[in-house]
Motif scaffolding. Sequence first.
Motif, short mmCIF file in Angstrom:
data_model
loop_
_atom_site.label_atom_id
_atom_site.label_comp_id
_atom_site.label_asym_id
_atom_site.label_seq_id
_atom_site.Cartn_x
_atom_site.Cartn_y
_atom_site.Cartn_z
N VAL A 178 -1.70 1.34 -3.53
CA VAL A 178 -1.42 -0.07 -3.29
C VAL A 178 -2.70 -0.70 -2.75
O VAL A 178 -3.24 -0.23 -1.75
N GLU A 179 -3.19 -1.74 -3.42
CA GLU A 179 -4.36 -2.45 -2.95
C GLU A 179 -3.99 -3.91 -2.75
O GLU A 179 -3.30 -4.50 -3.57
N ALA A 180 -4.44 -4.47 -1.63
CA ALA A 180 -4.19 -5.89 -1.34
C ALA A 180 -5.51 -6.57 -1.06
O ALA A 180 -6.36 -6.04 -0.35
N THR A 181 -5.68 -7.76 -1.62
CA THR A 181 -6.85 -8.59 -1.38
C THR A 181 -6.38 -9.79 -0.57
O THR A 181 -5.42 -10.45 -0.95
N PHE A 182 -7.06 -10.04 0.55
CA PHE A 182 -6.66 -11.13 1.42
C PHE A 182 -7.89 -11.85 1.95
O PHE A 182 -8.99 -11.31 1.92
N GLN A 183 -7.70 -13.09 2.37
CA GLN A 183 -8.82 -13.85 2.89
C GLN A 183 -8.48 -14.43 4.25
O GLN A 183 -7.32 -14.71 4.55
N LEU A 184 -9.53 -14.60 5.06
CA LEU A 184 -9.42 -15.20 6.38
C LEU A 184 -10.34 -16.41 6.45
O LEU A 184 -11.50 -16.33 6.05
N ALA A 185 -9.81 -17.52 6.95
CA ALA A 185 -10.60 -18.74 7.10
C ALA A 185 -11.61 -18.60 8.23
O ALA A 185 -12.66 -19.21 8.22
N HIS A 186 -11.27 -17.78 9.22
CA HIS A 186 -12.16 -17.49 10.36
C HIS A 186 -11.75 -16.14 10.91
O HIS A 186 -10.69 -15.61 10.56
N ALA A 187 -12.59 -15.56 11.74
CA ALA A 187 -12.27 -14.26 12.33
C ALA A 187 -10.95 -14.36 13.07
O ALA A 187 -10.72 -15.32 13.80
N ALA A 188 -10.07 -13.40 12.85
CA ALA A 188 -8.74 -13.46 13.46
C ALA A 188 -8.07 -12.09 13.42
O ALA A 188 -8.46 -11.21 12.67
N GLU A 189 -7.04 -11.98 14.23
CA GLU A 189 -6.21 -10.77 14.24
C GLU A 189 -5.17 -10.90 13.13
O GLU A 189 -4.50 -11.92 12.99
N ILE A 190 -5.07 -9.84 12.31
CA ILE A 190 -4.13 -9.84 11.19
C ILE A 190 -3.42 -8.50 11.12
O ILE A 190 -3.87 -7.51 11.72
N THR A 191 -2.32 -8.46 10.39
CA THR A 191 -1.69 -7.20 10.00
C THR A 191 -1.30 -7.30 8.53
O THR A 191 -0.91 -8.36 8.05
N LEU A 192 -1.43 -6.19 7.85
CA LEU A 192 -1.08 -6.09 6.44
C LEU A 192 -0.26 -4.83 6.30
O LEU A 192 -0.77 -3.72 6.53
N GLU A 193 1.03 -4.98 5.96
CA GLU A 193 1.95 -3.85 5.97
C GLU A 193 2.75 -3.77 4.69
O GLU A 193 2.94 -4.77 4.00
N LEU A 194 3.25 -2.57 4.41
CA LEU A 194 4.08 -2.29 3.25
C LEU A 194 5.48 -1.92 3.74
O LEU A 194 5.61 -1.05 4.61
N PHE A 195 6.51 -2.59 3.20
CA PHE A 195 7.90 -2.35 3.60
C PHE A 195 8.74 -1.95 2.39
O PHE A 195 8.50 -2.43 1.28
N ASP A 196 9.76 -1.10 2.63
CA ASP A 196 10.67 -0.75 1.55
C ASP A 196 11.78 -1.80 1.46
O ASP A 196 11.81 -2.76 2.23
N ALA A 197 12.70 -1.62 0.52
CA ALA A 197 13.75 -2.61 0.27
C ALA A 197 14.71 -2.76 1.45
O ALA A 197 15.36 -3.79 1.58
N GLN A 198 14.80 -1.76 2.33
CA GLN A 198 15.67 -1.85 3.51
C GLN A 198 14.94 -2.46 4.71
O GLN A 198 15.50 -2.55 5.79
N GLY A 199 13.70 -2.87 4.52
CA GLY A 199 12.95 -3.50 5.60
C GLY A 199 12.23 -2.53 6.52
O GLY A 199 11.71 -2.94 7.56
N ARG A 200 12.16 -1.25 6.14
CA ARG A 200 11.46 -0.26 6.96
C ARG A 200 9.97 -0.26 6.61
O ARG A 200 9.62 -0.26 5.43
N ARG A 201 9.12 -0.26 7.64
CA ARG A 201 7.69 -0.21 7.39
C ARG A 201 7.33 1.17 6.86
O ARG A 201 7.63 2.18 7.47
N VAL A 202 6.68 1.18 5.71
CA VAL A 202 6.27 2.42 5.06
C VAL A 202 4.82 2.74 5.41
O VAL A 202 4.46 3.89 5.58
N ALA A 203 3.98 1.69 5.53
CA ALA A 203 2.56 1.90 5.80
C ALA A 203 1.94 0.64 6.37
O ALA A 203 2.42 -0.47 6.13
N THR A 204 0.86 0.84 7.12
CA THR A 204 0.03 -0.27 7.58
C THR A 204 -1.29 -0.17 6.83
O THR A 204 -2.00 0.83 6.95
N LEU A 205 -1.61 -1.18 6.04
CA LEU A 205 -2.84 -1.17 5.26
C LEU A 205 -4.02 -1.69 6.06
O LEU A 205 -5.14 -1.24 5.86
#
Length: 128
Positions: A58-85
């Motif tokens: 799984v690859e995700a491309t994201f952009q930030l307008a300025h330096a900031a704290e972010i999280t990028l996560e993968l969830f299954d259909a039941q809403g359980r976090r599978v991974a933090t990217l």
Amino acid sequence: MTVEYDRTTAPARSYWYRLVATDRGLTRALGEPIQVETAPPTRFALLGTGPNPSRGLVEATFQLAHAAEITLELFDAQGRRVATLARGTWSAGIHRANWAGARPASGVYLVRYRHPGGEDLRRIAIVR
């Protein structure tokens, strides 16, 4: 005269170009190379996820307008976090994060990008 647009550029980057002239099949450079700076991103956004469908990577491309704290996560259909990217403070610009951990079961998953002021969501299908 022909004008060409480079649609492959990314925000907040520097590119070098050379002007050329073609006349009767002869091409020659006109002057020195030109450096062009592209504008930085103006918003936070999840630009894309893929491949979709995926066999596990799984690859995700994201952009930030300025330096900031972010999280990028993968969830299954039941809403359980599978991974933090990606997590933490990232610099302004366009970034890629990927995950190729333990292969999850086939199904539809959700990639969530949390950033200052909101979040973006994308679905991704994982197949075996």
